[in-house]
Scaffold this motif. Structure first.
Motif, PDB file in Angstrom:
ATOM      1  N   LEU A  48       0.335   6.330  -7.204  1.00  0.00           N
ATOM      2  CA  LEU A  48      -0.780   7.264  -7.081  1.00  0.00           C
ATOM      3  C   LEU A  48      -0.294   8.704  -7.091  1.00  0.00           C
ATOM      4  CD1 LEU A  48      -2.982   5.278  -4.557  1.00  0.00           C
ATOM      5  CD2 LEU A  48      -2.977   5.229  -7.052  1.00  0.00           C
ATOM      6  N   GLN A  49       0.806   8.965  -6.375  1.00  0.00           N
ATOM      7  CA  GLN A  49       1.300  10.352  -6.333  1.00  0.00           C
ATOM      8  C   GLN A  49       1.894  10.791  -7.665  1.00  0.00           C
ATOM      9  OE1 GLN A  49       3.847  11.183  -3.013  1.00  0.00           O
ATOM     10  NE2 GLN A  49       2.240  10.687  -1.528  1.00  0.00           N
ATOM     11  N   ALA A  50       2.313   9.824  -8.487  1.00  0.00           N
ATOM     12  CA  ALA A  50       2.924  10.157  -9.765  1.00  0.00           C
ATOM     13  C   ALA A  50       1.859  10.424 -10.837  1.00  0.00           C
ATOM     14  CB  ALA A  50       3.841   9.017 -10.213  1.00  0.00           C
TER      15      ALA A  50
ATOM     16  N   GLN B 174       0.826  -1.209   0.000  1.00  0.00           N
ATOM     17  CA  GLN B 174       0.000   0.000   0.000  1.00  0.00           C
ATOM     18  C   GLN B 174       0.870   1.273   0.000  1.00  0.00           C
ATOM     19  OE1 GLN B 174      -2.612   0.134   3.393  1.00  0.00           O
ATOM     20  NE2 GLN B 174      -4.352   0.556   2.052  1.00  0.00           N
ATOM     21  N   ARG B 175       1.900   1.263   0.838  1.00  0.00           N
ATOM     22  CA  ARG B 175       2.745   2.463   0.913  1.00  0.00           C
ATOM     23  C   ARG B 175       3.499   2.694  -0.393  1.00  0.00           C
ATOM     24  NH1 ARG B 175       6.341   4.190   5.995  1.00  0.00           N
ATOM     25  NH2 ARG B 175       4.258   4.229   6.866  1.00  0.00           N
ATOM     26  N   VAL B 176       3.993   1.623  -0.981  1.00  0.00           N
ATOM     27  CA  VAL B 176       4.726   1.754  -2.248  1.00  0.00           C
ATOM     28  C   VAL B 176       3.781   2.236  -3.354  1.00  0.00           C
ATOM     29  CG1 VAL B 176       5.941   0.414  -4.030  1.00  0.00           C
ATOM     30  CG2 VAL B 176       6.506   0.079  -1.615  1.00  0.00           C
ATOM     31  N   THR B 177       2.584   1.708  -3.349  1.00  0.00           N
ATOM     32  CA  THR B 177       1.598   2.128  -4.361  1.00  0.00           C
ATOM     33  C   THR B 177       1.318   3.622  -4.209  1.00  0.00           C
ATOM     34  OG1 THR B 177       0.591  -0.045  -4.169  1.00  0.00           O
ATOM     35  CG2 THR B 177      -0.707   1.642  -5.292  1.00  0.00           C
TER      36      THR B 177
END
Ligand code: PGA
Length: 264
Positions: free
Chosen positions: A261-263, A253-256
């Motif tokens: 998502l932020q990209a 989740q954190r990597v996603t």
């Protein structure tokens, strides 16, 4: 197509079937929709749980690949207690971890044997996840790069470009696995750059840049993102921090969140 971020775990000799299935149930509850296609998740259970775990993941349409932690290099024969690539391919496994430092140390596996296993795995349609790593002593003598490049070149010896593209390399410093210590993202990043360079020298830029390089050794929720920020770290191979399914899901989740998502 963007190369995915590989995020996976080997359970080592942990989790009898009941615990293996509980891990899967938690995962299914936490990731009912699977995960973002830019992540390639995988799990490497002990032999006895590969088939049921693969079946569970398939029926729940969860995108994790499954793998085995070892195999014998021969197709069949008088090798009591061993398991061949052909047998693994029937369990639903598509990956096979080869050359983990615990196996090299405890079972005296040689570099040459790993090379033979890589060829056998590829011959049966399995993708080898080849572990390489420097010892604490090699680190002290400042020959880490030479050591891991050497191990990698032997493991990949005799492969065609097409075959090389089916492999995955995991850099796992022996001094950073388990309770021993941790590698800083920068330390790991420098070795990954040396590995990438060696891959490009051996297979050319086109192929050499496409072989996934994973980092493993005391990966946690806290250091996962910083490790993946290193240019040549394409994935994480996680031990203890992912044996609890919640821990694994938190990392995914954190990597996603950070990289996908932020990209967007
Ligand atoms: P660890 O194990 O994350 O528990 O250090 C890593 C490994 O052995 O692959």
């Amino acid at each position: 197509m963007m190369t995915p971020i590989w995020l996976g775990t080997s359970w080592k000799m942990n989790k009898p079937l009941s615990q293996a299935m509980a891990w899967c149930e938690t995962l299914a509850a936490r990731m009912p929709e699977g995960c973002h296609p830019a992540i390639q998740p995988f799990v490497i259970p002990p032999f006895t749980a590969i088939q049921p775990v693969s079946h569970f993941l398939q029926t729940h349409q969860l995108p994790l690949l499954t793998g085995a932690q070892n195999m014998h290099e021969a197709d069949q024969g008088a090798w009591t207690g061993e398991i061949s690539a052909a047998m693994l391919a029937e369990t639903g496994a598509t990956l096979v971890e080869l050359g983990h430092s615990e196996r090299l140390a405890a079972f005296n596996e040689s570099d040459a044997a790993i090379n033979r296993k890589v060829h056998s795995a590829l011959g049966h349609g399995l993708r080898p996840l080849i572990c390489i790593g420097d010892s604490a002593e090699e680190k002290r003598w400042q020959v880490s790069r030479e050591s891991v490049v050497r191990q990698m070149k032997i493991a990949l010896y005799g492969l065609s470009h097409q075959q090389a593209l089916r492999t995955l390399i995991a850099y796992e410093p022996v001094w950073a696995i388990g309770e021993h210590g941790t590698a800083s993202p920068q330390e790991a990043g420098v070795i990954h750059q040396a590995l990438r360079q060696a891959l490009c020298e051996r297979f050319g830029h086109e192929t050499g840049t496409r072989i996934p390089l994973l980092y493993g050794g005391s990966v946690t929720l806290q250091n996962a993102v910083e490790l993946l920020r290193q240019q040549e770290i394409n994935g994480l191979f996680i031990g203890r921090a992912a044996w609890d399914a919640q821990g694994y899901c938190d990392i995914v989740q954190r990597v996603t969140q950070e990289f996908i998502l932020q990209a967007q």
